[in-house]
Design an enzyme around this catalytic site. Structure first.
Site, PDB file in Angstrom:
ATOM      1  N   ALA A  79       8.858   1.888  -2.084  1.00 33.02           N
ATOM      2  CA  ALA A  79       7.419   2.340  -1.938  1.00 33.02           C
ATOM      3  C   ALA A  79       6.858   2.907  -0.481  1.00 33.02           C
ATOM      4  O   ALA A  79       6.404   3.877  -0.306  1.00 33.02           O
ATOM      5  CB  ALA A  79       6.412   1.252  -2.522  1.00 33.02           C
ATOM      6  N   TYR A  80       7.172   2.016   0.451  1.00 40.46           N
ATOM      7  CA  TYR A  80       6.676   2.175   1.874  1.00 40.46           C
ATOM      8  C   TYR A  80       7.448   3.465   2.417  1.00 40.46           C
ATOM      9  O   TYR A  80       6.791   4.373   2.936  1.00 40.46           O
ATOM     10  CB  TYR A  80       6.903   0.898   2.625  1.00 40.46           C
ATOM     11  CG  TYR A  80       6.420   1.116   4.364  1.00 40.46           C
ATOM     12  CD1 TYR A  80       5.012   1.015   4.184  1.00 40.46           C
ATOM     13  CD2 TYR A  80       7.209   0.838   5.240  1.00 40.46           C
ATOM     14  CE1 TYR A  80       4.616   1.157   5.813  1.00 40.46           C
ATOM     15  CE2 TYR A  80       6.843   1.065   6.593  1.00 40.46           C
ATOM     16  CZ  TYR A  80       5.698   1.227   6.710  1.00 40.46           C
ATOM     17  OH  TYR A  80       5.011   1.173   7.924  1.00 40.46           O
ATOM     18  N   VAL A  81       8.690   3.355   2.340  1.00 41.68           N
ATOM     19  CA  VAL A  81       9.445   4.747   2.668  1.00 41.68           C
ATOM     20  C   VAL A  81       9.155   5.853   1.976  1.00 41.68           C
ATOM     21  O   VAL A  81       8.868   7.183   2.517  1.00 41.68           O
ATOM     22  CB  VAL A  81      10.948   4.611   2.536  1.00 41.68           C
ATOM     23  CG1 VAL A  81      11.662   5.851   2.607  1.00 41.68           C
ATOM     24  CG2 VAL A  81      11.412   3.590   3.762  1.00 41.68           C
TER      25      VAL A  81
ATOM     26  N   SER B 203       6.061   6.704   1.006  1.00 41.82           N
ATOM     27  CA  SER B 203       4.864   7.141   1.674  1.00 41.82           C
ATOM     28  C   SER B 203       5.151   7.517   2.929  1.00 41.82           C
ATOM     29  O   SER B 203       4.175   8.865   3.437  1.00 41.82           O
ATOM     30  CB  SER B 203       3.725   5.726   1.575  1.00 41.82           C
ATOM     31  OG  SER B 203       4.129   4.957   2.686  1.00 41.82           O
ATOM     32  N   LYS B 204       5.967   7.215   3.632  1.00 41.60           N
ATOM     33  CA  LYS B 204       6.184   7.510   5.158  1.00 41.60           C
ATOM     34  C   LYS B 204       7.005   9.028   4.944  1.00 41.60           C
ATOM     35  O   LYS B 204       6.651   9.547   5.989  1.00 41.60           O
ATOM     36  CB  LYS B 204       6.975   6.272   5.982  1.00 41.60           C
ATOM     37  CG  LYS B 204       5.910   5.246   6.174  1.00 41.60           C
ATOM     38  CD  LYS B 204       4.720   5.803   6.900  1.00 41.60           C
ATOM     39  CE  LYS B 204       3.812   4.444   7.485  1.00 41.60           C
ATOM     40  NZ  LYS B 204       2.520   4.927   7.718  1.00 41.60           N
TER      41      LYS B 204
END
Length: 247
Positions: free
Chosen positions: A155-157, A159-160
């Protein structure tokens, strides 16, 4: 404090009350920028950063607001311009990170990450594109995990990766404005956001993963930001991996 080469320039640092944002705010102030220290929820921490900067002869104010709220961020930009006369550099360090495998990941947590990291970066970048003065810089934040692709960071990747794409497009859209737009992609950095919830063995393993065999420090990332905010006028439309050589 060095107030020669950046005198009379103004920087807005989102997420400036802690971790990398705090180090960036203090470094830019040391380089002579007047700094607007943005916070989302902890005004006391932002006030402490402002007090530290002003105690050393710098100029700083604290400004609060949700980065994903366009009205709140318009007010943050307004307050910065009213205090210092304009904005030359916007550094968007504000972000959230919740880890977990994709198959089991909470969609509520996913929506929170997207709201802050993607919508928030878009809102801040939009305001910056409208307001940053000629000769300025917009600096967004990605992560080296877009390249290392560690499990549990899906999820973090996601978004980034969106932040990286947005940053590259904005750099091209600002043709003719003499404004650079780049993203900094830190590796493992000793901040509360990174350290929280990780066992010591995992932290040690990540520290050993770089050829320099240590975690990054917030000041290491601030060094890169200061370069992009100041002398690096020929670096534009790039993702700068700032990670000690993490493969």
């Amino acid at each position: 404090m060095n107030t020669t080469h950046q005198q009379n320039r103004v920087a807005l640092v989102t997420g400036g009350s802690g971790g990398i944002g705090k180090a960036v705010a203090e470094r830019l102030a040391a380089d002579g920028f007047a700094v607007s220290v943005h916070y989302a929820g902890n005004q006391a921490k932002a006030n402490a950063v402002v007090a530290q900067i002003t105690s050393e002869g710098g100029q700083a104010i604290a400004v609060g607001g949700d980065v994903a709220d366009e009205q709140a961020m318009s007010s943050v930009f307004d307050a910065t311009e009213q205090a210092f006369g304009g904005i030359d550099v916007v550094v968007n360090t504000a972000g959230v990170m919740t880890l977990g495998p994709i198959a089991e990941y909470s969609l509520e947590d996913f929506d929170k990450i997207v709201r802050t990291n993607v919508r928030g970066t878009f809102v801040v970048s939009q305001q910056a594109a409208r307001r940053v003065r000629s000769g300025g810089a917009i600096i967004n934040f990605s992560t080296s995990v877009t390249r290392t692709q560690f499990p549990n960071y899906g999820a973090y990747v996601a978004s980034k990766s969106a932040v990286e794409g947005l940053t590259m497009i904005l750099a091209r859209e600002l043709r003719g404005r003499n404004i650079t737009v780049n993203a900094v992609a830190p590796g493992p950095t000793a901040t509360p956001l990174f350290l929280e919830g990780k066992p010591e063995s995992v932290i040690e393993s990540l520290a050993k993963a770089t050829p320099l065999e240590r975690l990054g420090q917030p000041e290491d990332i601030a060094e890169q930001v200061a370069h992009l905010a100041g002398p690096a006028r020929w670096v534009n439309g790039q993702v700068i991996f700032t990670n000690g050589g993490l493969a």
